[in-house]
Design a protein around this motif. Structure first.
Motif, PDB file in Angstrom:
ATOM      1  N   VAL A 297       0.778  -1.085  -0.067  1.00 15.12           N
ATOM      2  CA  VAL A 297       0.153   0.065   0.068  1.00 15.12           C
ATOM      3  C   VAL A 297       1.071   1.115  -0.134  1.00 15.12           C
ATOM      4  N   ASP A 298       0.281   2.317  -0.701  1.00 20.10           N
ATOM      5  CA  ASP A 298       1.334   3.514  -0.878  1.00 20.10           C
ATOM      6  C   ASP A 298       1.641   4.103   0.583  1.00 20.10           C
ATOM      7  N   LEU A 299       2.813   4.315   0.917  1.00 20.70           N
ATOM      8  CA  LEU A 299       3.136   4.280   2.437  1.00 20.70           C
ATOM      9  C   LEU A 299       2.619   5.626   3.237  1.00 20.70           C
ATOM     10  N   ILE A 300       1.864   6.547   2.444  1.00 24.57           N
ATOM     11  CA  ILE A 300       1.243   7.691   3.034  1.00 24.57           C
ATOM     12  C   ILE A 300      -0.191   7.083   3.763  1.00 24.57           C
ATOM     13  N   TYR A 301      -0.640   5.882   3.376  1.00 21.15           N
ATOM     14  CA  TYR A 301      -1.780   5.532   3.808  1.00 21.15           C
ATOM     15  C   TYR A 301      -1.607   4.656   4.928  1.00 21.15           C
ATOM     16  N   VAL A 302      -0.402   4.130   5.347  1.00 23.80           N
ATOM     17  CA  VAL A 302      -0.312   3.108   6.430  1.00 23.80           C
ATOM     18  C   VAL A 302      -0.631   3.791   7.754  1.00 23.80           C
ATOM     19  N   PRO A 303      -0.469   5.219   8.203  1.00 23.40           N
ATOM     20  CA  PRO A 303      -0.707   5.647   9.349  1.00 23.40           C
ATOM     21  C   PRO A 303      -2.470   5.554   9.506  1.00 23.40           C
ATOM     22  N   GLN A 304      -3.249   5.595   8.505  1.00 25.79           N
ATOM     23  CA  GLN A 304      -4.725   5.450   8.376  1.00 25.79           C
ATOM     24  C   GLN A 304      -5.236   4.208   8.867  1.00 25.79           C
ATOM     25  N   PHE A 305      -4.465   3.260   7.976  1.00 30.62           N
ATOM     26  CA  PHE A 305      -4.857   1.767   8.272  1.00 30.62           C
ATOM     27  C   PHE A 305      -4.648   1.404   9.648  1.00 30.62           C
ATOM     28  N   ALA A 306      -3.501   1.858  10.070  1.00 29.81           N
ATOM     29  CA  ALA A 306      -3.069   1.458  11.672  1.00 29.81           C
ATOM     30  C   ALA A 306      -3.858   1.998  12.488  1.00 29.81           C
ATOM     31  N   ALA A 307      -4.238   3.442  12.292  1.00 29.36           N
ATOM     32  CA  ALA A 307      -5.080   4.113  13.209  1.00 29.36           C
ATOM     33  C   ALA A 307      -6.504   3.494  13.291  1.00 29.36           C
ATOM     34  N   ALA A 308      -6.991   2.906  12.314  1.00 32.35           N
ATOM     35  CA  ALA A 308      -8.164   2.093  12.329  1.00 32.35           C
ATOM     36  C   ALA A 308      -8.113   0.598  12.494  1.00 32.35           C
ATOM     37  N   ASN A 309      -6.806   0.075  13.254  1.00 28.05           N
ATOM     38  CA  ASN A 309      -6.721  -1.198  13.811  1.00 28.05           C
ATOM     39  C   ASN A 309      -7.100  -2.005  12.515  1.00 28.05           C
ATOM     40  N   GLN A 310      -6.316  -1.881  11.195  1.00 26.58           N
ATOM     41  CA  GLN A 310      -6.635  -2.955  10.304  1.00 26.58           C
ATOM     42  C   GLN A 310      -5.398  -3.660   9.931  1.00 26.58           C
ATOM     43  N   LEU A 311      -4.379  -3.371  10.644  1.00 24.44           N
ATOM     44  CA  LEU A 311      -3.110  -4.043  10.320  1.00 24.44           C
ATOM     45  C   LEU A 311      -2.591  -5.026  11.387  1.00 24.44           C
ATOM     46  N   THR A 312      -1.573  -5.953  11.214  1.00 19.38           N
ATOM     47  CA  THR A 312      -0.979  -6.742  12.030  1.00 19.38           C
ATOM     48  C   THR A 312       0.034  -6.156  12.839  1.00 19.38           C
ATOM     49  N   ASP A 313       0.399  -6.121  13.959  1.00 14.59           N
ATOM     50  CA  ASP A 313       1.412  -5.705  14.526  1.00 14.59           C
ATOM     51  C   ASP A 313       2.617  -6.655  14.236  1.00 14.59           C
ATOM     52  N   ILE A 314       3.721  -6.038  13.605  1.00 12.66           N
ATOM     53  CA  ILE A 314       4.772  -6.773  13.408  1.00 12.66           C
ATOM     54  C   ILE A 314       6.298  -6.286  14.137  1.00 12.66           C
ATOM     55  N   THR A 315       5.820  -5.567  15.380  1.00 15.08           N
ATOM     56  CA  THR A 315       7.283  -4.966  15.663  1.00 15.08           C
ATOM     57  C   THR A 315       8.306  -5.799  15.947  1.00 15.08           C
ATOM     58  N   ASP A 316       8.123  -6.822  16.675  1.00 15.82           N
ATOM     59  CA  ASP A 316       8.958  -8.091  16.858  1.00 15.82           C
ATOM     60  C   ASP A 316       9.742  -8.687  15.853  1.00 15.82           C
ATOM     61  N   LEU A 317       8.920  -9.062  14.823  1.00 17.06           N
ATOM     62  CA  LEU A 317       9.569  -9.598  13.615  1.00 17.06           C
ATOM     63  C   LEU A 317      10.440  -8.626  12.942  1.00 17.06           C
ATOM     64  N   ALA A 318       9.798  -7.432  12.926  1.00 13.55           N
ATOM     65  CA  ALA A 318      10.514  -6.449  12.163  1.00 13.55           C
ATOM     66  C   ALA A 318      11.823  -5.964  12.587  1.00 13.55           C
ATOM     67  N   LYS A 319      11.860  -5.922  13.866  1.00 14.89           N
ATOM     68  CA  LYS A 319      13.003  -5.532  14.788  1.00 14.89           C
ATOM     69  C   LYS A 319      14.065  -6.878  14.831  1.00 14.89           C
ATOM     70  N   GLY A 320      13.377  -7.866  14.659  1.00  9.78           N
ATOM     71  CA  GLY A 320      14.397  -8.988  14.355  1.00  9.78           C
ATOM     72  C   GLY A 320      15.259  -9.054  13.453  1.00  9.78           C
TER      73      GLY A 320
END
Lengths: 429, 307
Positions: A99-122
C-alpha cells in the motif's frame, strides 16, 4: 419503419448493457511454471498497478523457489483504498498487501493491520530500511509495515539544453536562485523551449516535487507527529515565491496550469523542458524510450543550498484478519533481503528499499540512479492519518495554495488560507 | 361435506386452477427482473439509506448518528454551491443537445438509401465510455499536441495556443461541446423513434389539405412528439444532474474549485475524505431532488393528445 425502431431499440439496450459493465480488475498473476508445490499455502497479495511489472517479476521469482505460493491481484491505484476498505468491511481482506506508504498511518489508526514490531526489529538490517517508510509504518510505537517499493523525488535536467544555454551540464543548480537563473537562460533558447515544468493542477505531483524544496530549506508542512499545520513557516512562502516568479517571467509552459498529472512524466520527454521535479521511474523510461535526451539528476535544493526529497513508494503490510500472517512475513523478509534487493530491484533499475544498498554494482553504471536512491534515503514524507484530504485532494487546500500563489501571484493570501484549512481538517480528524 | 372438499383441495394443491397456474407462471416470468431490481436497485438503495444514518468511515467501525448527516447536509455550503453549479451546467447543456438532436432526427428521418450510415455516425459517440471520451477531449484540447489548437493556429484565428481548461468559461465551453458531441446521438434516436411512431396518414391528410412542410412540422409533428420530448428531456436532465466523469477528468473541479458538481462532491466526501455515511446522505438528498425535478418535468410535458 417499426422494424427500424425495433432494431435501434435493441441496439440501444445492448449499448446500455455494455456501458454498465464495469471495468474488470486486472487478472491475477500467472502461476509459476508447473503445478504449485503441494503442501504449501496460497497467500493472496494485493498491489496497485503503478509498479506491477516489478511486483510480478518479484512474485514469479518467489513462486518458482518456494512451497508457499503467492497470488497477486493488481488494483488500479486510484481505487486501491476503496477496494481494500470494502474487503475489510466484508471481512475478507487479502493475506498480504502493498500500500502507498502515506496510507499506512490511516490503516494502523483504524486497527486494520497486524502488529509486526518484534518480527521487524528481529531483522539484522532493520535500521538500514528506508527511514521514511519505517516512520510512516509506526503507529503508537508499534510497527505495522515495512518498505516494499521505493521512490525518491529529485530534479531532472536536460544536459543538452544546459550546454546550449551556456550552463555547465555537470554543475546543476544547487540553490533556488540558481534554478531560476538556469530556467531563464534556457527559456531564452527559443519560443517553444521552457526552463522549468511542474503539473499545476495535480495535488499529489506537487507533494512529491514541491514539498522537498520546503524541507531542504529547513521548513515543514506538518509537525513531526502530524497533528499541527506549519505552513506559516517562511520556507513555504519562499518556495512558492520561486515558482510564482518563474511563472510570472514566463519560464514555465502555460499548459502547466491545466496539467492534472497526465503530462507529469511526459513534459520533460519532449526535450523542450530545462528542469522538472520527477521520480526514479523517469530514469528507466527516458533511457528506454527517449535515448536521444541527455539528462542529469540532482537533489531538490533549499534557498541557499541543502537537499531533500519526498520518499515515496509502497509499504508492505499484513492486514488484520490475514489467514497466513506467518507465511506472509516470510515473503516480506525474503523481499527485503540483500540478494533480492540487488537482483530484483537494483538490477531492474528499481530503487532498493535499503539505504545500505543505494550504492551497488548495478547503479555504479548510472550515477543518476544513485542520486535517486540517495534522495530516497534523505527523503521525508508527511505523517498524517488524513493525508489524502490534505495533500492528494485535487480540490483540497494543498493544491489550492500552490495555484493561488503561483498563478495568481498571491503568496501570502495562499499560505494563510491553506494554514487555516489544514488546521480545520486536522482538528476534525 | 369434508369428504367432498378434501380431494378438491388436494387437487388444487397439486395443479391449481388454470388462472392460478397462469399467475404462478406469470410470477416466474417476472421473477428474474424482480430479483435483478431487488439486488441491483432496492437493496443498494436501502443500504445507502441505512449508511446515511451513520458515521461510516471507509476503515474502522461505523457508529449510529441518526439524522445528523442530513443536518450537516443542510448546512454544507459546498453541497448547495455544487448543486447550483450543476443546475447551471444542466441549463447550459440541455438546449444545444435538444436543438441539435431534433435537427439531426429530422435529417435522418428519411427513407433514403444509406441513411443508416448517417444514423450510425451520429450515434457512435454515445457508444464511447464517458471517461474515455473525456480523456480524448483532454488531449484534443492540449496546448502542445492538441489538434484543436493546431487547427485554430493554422487558420490564423489565434496567435497563441488556448489553454482551455484553466479558465472557467473556456472550460465550460469545452465541456459543453464535448458532452453535446457525446450525447446528442442518444436524444436523436429517442426523437427519431417518436417521429416514426407518428402515423403517415396524418401527414397525407394534411398534405391533401394543402399544409406546407413547416405547417406539418409545427401543427402535427411537434404536438405528437410531446411525450417523446418529455422522456428524452427527463433522461437528459437526469444525466446532466449526475455529471461527474467529464469534470473529474477534464477539470478536476478546477480552476479554483469552480466546477465541482453535486456528484463530484459526493465522490469527494466518500472516496477522498472516506466519509461514506455522509456521502450516502448526500446521495439520498440528490435522489429526492432529482425525483421532484422529474415529476415536475413530466407534469409540464404531460401528453393528453389522442389520435
Amino acid at each position: 419503419m417499426q422494424r427500424i425502431v425495433k432494431v435501434w431499440t435493441g441496439l440501444l439496450a445492448l449499448l446500455l448493457l455494455a456501458a454498465c459493465a464495469a471495468p474488470v480488475a486486472a487478472p491475477g498473476g500467472e502461476q509459476a511454471a508447473g503445478e504449485p508445490a503441494s503442501g504449501g499455502v496460497t497467500i493472496s497479495f494485493w498491489t496497485r498497478d503503478s509498479n506491477q511489472a516489478q511486483v510480478r517479476s518479484l512474485v514469479d521469482a518467489w513462486n518458482a523457489s518456494h512451497e508457499n505460493q503467492i497470488e497477486i491481484t493488481v488494483i488500479p491505484a486510484s481505487e486501491y483504498m476503496t477496494k481494500v476498505g470494502a474487503s475489510v468491511g466484508a471481512g475478507a481482506p487479502p493475506d498480504l498487501m502493498a500500500v502507498d506508504l502515506i496510507y499506512v498511518p490511516q490503516f494502523a489508526a483504524a486497527n486494520q493491520l497486524t502488529d509486526i514490531t518484534d518480527l521487524a526489529k528481529g531483522l539484522s538490517y532493520f535500521d538500514k530500511l528506508s527511514p521514511s517508510h519505517v516512520r510512516l509504518a509506526t503507529y503508537d510505537g508499534k510497527i505495522f509495515g515495512l518498505p516494499f517499493n521505493a521512490e525518491g523525488s529529485y530534479l531532472i535536467y536536460n544536459k543538452g539544453l544546459f550546454e546550449q544555454a551556456g550552463l555547465d551540464p555537470e554543475n546543476p543548480p544547487k540553490t533556488w536562485g540558481e534554478i531560476a537563473d538556469a530556467a531563464a537562460k534556457i527559456r531564452a533558447l527559443g519560443e517553444d523551449i521552457y526552463g522549468f515544468y511542474f503539473s499545476g493542477a495535480c495535488a499529489g505531483c506537487n507533494a512529491f516535487t514541491f514539498a522537498p524544496l520546503i524541507w531542504a530549506n529547513g521548513g515543514d508542512v506538518l509537525s513531526e507527529d502530524g497533528t499541527v499545520a506549519t505552513l506559516a513557516d517562511p520556507s513555504v512562502a519562499g518556495a512558492l515565491a520561486l515558482y510564482s516568479q518563474m511563472w510570472a517571467d514566463g519560464l514555465i509552459p502555460p499548459g502547466a496550469q491545466a496539467d492534472t498529472g497526465t503530462d507529469f512524466a511526459n513534459a520533460f520527454t519532449t526535450g523542450k523542458i530545462g528542469m522538472a521535479g520527477t521520480g526514479a521511474f523517469a530514469i528507466n523510461n527516458i533511457k528506454t524510450n527517449f535515448p536521444e535526451i541527455d539528462f542529469g539528476a540532482t537533489f531538490l535544493p533549499g534557498q541557499e543550498g541543502g537537499a531533500s526529497s519526498f520518499a515515496g513508494g509502497d509499504s508492505i503490510a499484513i492486514p488484520a484478519g490475514s489467514k497466513y500472517p506467518q507465511e506472509a512475513f516470510e515473503f516480506i523478509q525474503w523481499a527485503t533481503s540483500e540478494e533480492v534487493q540487488l537482483e530484483y530491484y537494483a538490477k531492474l533499475n528499481n530503487l532498493p528499499v535499503r539505504t545500505d544498498l543505494a550504492e551497488n554494482e548495478y547503479f555504479a553504471q548510472d550515477s543518476r540512479l544513485t542520486t535517486a536512491a540517495e534522495a530516497m534515503a534523505i527523503g521525508r514524507t508527511p505523517y498524517s492519518i488524513v493525508y489524502n484530504q490534505l495533500f492528494n485532494d485535487a480540490n483540497g487546500p494543498w493544491l489550492k495554495m500552490i495555484q493561488t500563489a503561483v498563478f495568481d501571484g498571491k503568496v501570502e493570501e495562499a499560505v494563510n488560507t491553506a494554514q487555516e484549512e489544514f488546521t480545520k481538517i486536522l482538528a476534525g480528524q | 361435506m369434508a369428504a367432498v372438499f378434501t380431494p378438491t383441495k388436494a387437487a388444487r394443491r397439486g395443479m391449481g386452477t388454470l388462472s392460478q397456474r397462469r399467475m404462478v407462471a406469470g410470477f416466474l416470468f417476472v421473477l428474474p427482473a424482480v430479483l435483478f431490481t431487488v439486488a441491483m436497485f432496492i437493496f443498494p438503495l436501502l443500504m445507502t439509506g441505512w449508511m446515511s444514518l451513520h458515521n461510516w468511515p471507509l476503515l474502522g467501525q461505523a457508529t449510529f448518528l441518526g439524522i445528523q448527516n442530513y443536518v450537516a447536509m443542510v448546512q454544507d455550503s459546498q453541497f448547495w454551491a455544487s448543486l447550483w453549479f450543476t443546475t447551471q451546467y444542466t441549463l447550459l447543456v440541455t438546449p444545444p443537445i435538444f436543438i441539435l438532436a431534433f435537427l439531426l432526427a429530422l435529417l435522418v428521418n428519411s427513407a433514403l438509401r444509406g441513411i443508416g450510415i448517417f444514423r450510425t455516425i451520429y450515434f457512435i459517440p454515445v457508444v464511447i465510455g464517458l471517461g474515455t471520451s473525456s480523456l480524448l477531449w483532454v488531449w484534443l484540447l492540449n496546448d502542445r499536441v492538441g489538434i484543436l489548437n493546431g487547427i485554430l493556429l493554422d487558420l490564423g484565428w489565434i496567435q497563441q495556443p488556448v489553454i482551455w481548461l484553466v479558465d472557467k468559461n473556456l472550460a465550460m465551453t469545452a465541456i459543453v461541446v464535448s458532452i453535446v458531441w457525446k450525447t446528442v446521438g442518444f436524444s436523436m434516436i429517442l426523437l427519431l423513434a417518436g417521429m416514426q411512431a407518428v402515423p403517415d396518414e396524418l401527414y397525407q391528410a394534411a398534405e391533401v389539405d394543402g399544409a406546407s412542410y413547416w405547417q406539418r412540422l409545427w401543427y402535427i409533428l411537434l404536438p405528437l412528439l410531446r411525450s417523446t420530448f418529455a422522456l428524452a428531456l427527463v433522461l437528459s436532465v437526469i444525466g446532466s444532474y449526475l455529471a461527474f466523469d467529464q469534470f473529474y477528468i477534464m477539470t478536476r473541479g478546477g480552476p479554483q474549485n469552480q466546477t465541482i458538481t453535486a456528484v463530484y462532491w459526493i465522490f469527494n466526501n466518500s472516496f477522498t475524505y472516506y466519509k461514506l455515511g455522509y456521502g450516502a446522505a448526500l446521495s439520498i438528498g440528490l435522489l429526492v431532488i432529482l425525483g421532484l425535478l422529474s415529476v415536475l418535468q413530466l407534469r409540464v410535458l404531460r401528453d393528453d393528445t389522442t389520435y
